[in-house]
Design a protein around this motif. Sequence first.
Motif, short mmCIF file in Angstrom:
data_model
loop_
_atom_site.label_atom_id
_atom_site.label_comp_id
_atom_site.label_asym_id
_atom_site.label_seq_id
_atom_site.Cartn_x
_atom_site.Cartn_y
_atom_site.Cartn_z
N PRO A 188 -3.85 -16.62 -16.29
CA PRO A 188 -2.73 -16.42 -15.37
C PRO A 188 -2.75 -17.42 -14.22
CG PRO A 188 -4.46 -14.85 -14.90
CD PRO A 188 -4.90 -15.59 -16.13
N ASP A 189 -1.54 -17.74 -13.74
CA ASP A 189 -1.45 -18.58 -12.54
C ASP A 189 -1.88 -17.81 -11.30
OD1 ASP A 189 -0.35 -20.83 -13.92
OD2 ASP A 189 1.59 -19.79 -13.98
N GLN A 190 -1.57 -16.50 -11.29
CA GLN A 190 -1.88 -15.66 -10.14
C GLN A 190 -2.62 -14.41 -10.61
OE1 GLN A 190 -1.23 -16.40 -6.84
NE2 GLN A 190 0.97 -16.56 -6.51
N LEU A 191 -3.70 -14.07 -9.91
CA LEU A 191 -4.46 -12.86 -10.23
C LEU A 191 -4.23 -11.83 -9.13
CD1 LEU A 191 -6.49 -11.45 -12.10
CD2 LEU A 191 -8.32 -12.48 -10.72
N PHE A 192 -3.82 -10.63 -9.54
CA PHE A 192 -3.58 -9.54 -8.61
C PHE A 192 -4.54 -8.39 -8.93
CE2 PHE A 192 0.35 -11.91 -8.81
CZ PHE A 192 0.82 -11.92 -7.50
N ALA A 193 -4.71 -7.48 -7.97
CA ALA A 193 -5.56 -6.32 -8.19
C ALA A 193 -4.96 -5.10 -7.52
CB ALA A 193 -6.97 -6.57 -7.65
N VAL A 194 -5.32 -3.95 -8.08
CA VAL A 194 -4.91 -2.67 -7.51
C VAL A 194 -6.16 -1.82 -7.37
CG1 VAL A 194 -4.33 -1.71 -9.79
CG2 VAL A 194 -3.33 -0.69 -7.73
N GLU A 217 0.84 -1.19 0.00
CA GLU A 217 0.00 0.00 0.00
C GLU A 217 0.87 1.24 0.00
OE1 GLU A 217 -1.88 1.01 3.98
OE2 GLU A 217 -1.50 -1.16 4.25
N GLY A 218 0.27 2.36 -0.40
CA GLY A 218 1.02 3.60 -0.45
C GLY A 218 0.10 4.79 -0.63
N ASP A 219 0.64 5.97 -0.47
CA ASP A 219 -0.16 7.18 -0.64
C ASP A 219 -0.43 7.48 -2.11
OD1 ASP A 219 -0.40 7.75 2.09
OD2 ASP A 219 1.55 8.76 2.13
N GLU A 228 2.32 5.53 -7.64
CA GLU A 228 3.75 5.38 -7.93
C GLU A 228 4.45 4.54 -6.85
OE1 GLU A 228 2.16 8.40 -10.42
OE2 GLU A 228 2.11 8.26 -8.21
N GLU A 229 3.97 4.65 -5.61
CA GLU A 229 4.55 3.82 -4.54
C GLU A 229 4.24 2.35 -4.75
OE1 GLU A 229 3.98 5.20 -0.49
OE2 GLU A 229 3.69 7.26 -1.21
N ILE A 230 3.07 2.06 -5.27
CA ILE A 230 2.70 0.68 -5.59
C ILE A 230 3.58 0.17 -6.74
CG2 ILE A 230 0.87 -0.85 -6.42
CD1 ILE A 230 0.36 0.19 -3.60
N ILE A 231 3.73 0.98 -7.78
CA ILE A 231 4.54 0.59 -8.94
C ILE A 231 5.97 0.30 -8.51
CG2 ILE A 231 5.50 1.42 -11.12
CD1 ILE A 231 2.82 2.98 -11.48
N ALA A 232 6.49 1.12 -7.60
CA ALA A 232 7.87 0.93 -7.13
C ALA A 232 8.05 -0.41 -6.42
CB ALA A 232 8.26 2.08 -6.21
N GLN A 233 6.97 -0.93 -5.82
CA GLN A 233 7.06 -2.20 -5.08
C GLN A 233 6.75 -3.42 -5.96
OE1 GLN A 233 5.25 -1.99 -0.95
NE2 GLN A 233 4.53 -0.01 -1.74
N ALA A 234 6.32 -3.18 -7.20
CA ALA A 234 5.91 -4.28 -8.08
C ALA A 234 6.98 -5.35 -8.26
CB ALA A 234 5.47 -3.72 -9.43
#
Length: 316
Positions: A125-131, A63-65, A68-74
Amino acid sequence: MNNSRQSAFIYTYAYNMDERSLCHLEMRSFFDKDTENKILKSPIKIDPSRSPFMKGRLEILAEGDTVEEIIAQAPNFGSEEETNKVIFLKINDRQGIDKIENAERLQITRTIGSDMQGDFDLHHPDQLFAVVPFGGRWYFGLYTKSEPIWFNHIKKPREYSTALSTRVARAVANIAVPHPEGMRAIDPCCGIGTVLVEALSMGIDIVGRDINPIVCEGSRENIAYFGLTGDVRKSAIEDIEEMYDVAIIDLPYNLYTNASWEEQFTILKHARRIAKKVVIVTIESMDDRLETVGLHIIDRCITKKQQFTREIVVCV
């Protein structure tokens, strides 16, 4: 680190206005709160396929404010051995002028997906993610879609025209037993088993009783039809001696038998005797009657089916 304590989840919902009251009571039963936003964050883990109103569950990994913080952790997520897909949850609290349009949503999911470990697979996909943006922050994690299991139970071998709908029955089972572990439930006027089928399909420990041997037979047939196993027997509620954590009682008796208050009083009095918590479905208001037998209302909702408006009352 104790992951079970620190885990958090985001749930999204879909319902119409006739279902709002029922859905919100189910929310409060699961999470001790509800929301008009159709998106809710909680440390409580619920299988989204249990609810007829949940769209899915995001297990928060980052999580992030800002996004871009989420993208940085991808790059921390995914696996070289598995394929991934990232979706953007359209149900969120960014509406009006703050709404994120489709082109930006696609750009965000593609950027996150391309920075993750492993290959991106849109179809299988083997894994499903969400934002999702929520509450002024951004969240990313594993996503579990809700499967409409209840929908498969609509067509039963035995039917009553005034039985609860499958969707309502499933919500009622959740309201009665939101957290099944260690809980024992009874439906002492089970009819053809609409509530029993939904409860049993969710792993709830529940038994059914009814004074009518024909409907007991129908209930057993319906349960077996869906590959479930349940204990359904002919019994009057006054003859039940075991204690249960919760009883679920559907009281539309005047549609068939013009049941007197004395007959309803007997059912309610004995429900109070055999269960710590009682969830009652009724087509008429009975607050004073419930108080008379020592049942205290702690929550309630209404639900509509054609010309009928039913009230669901949670009592202790």
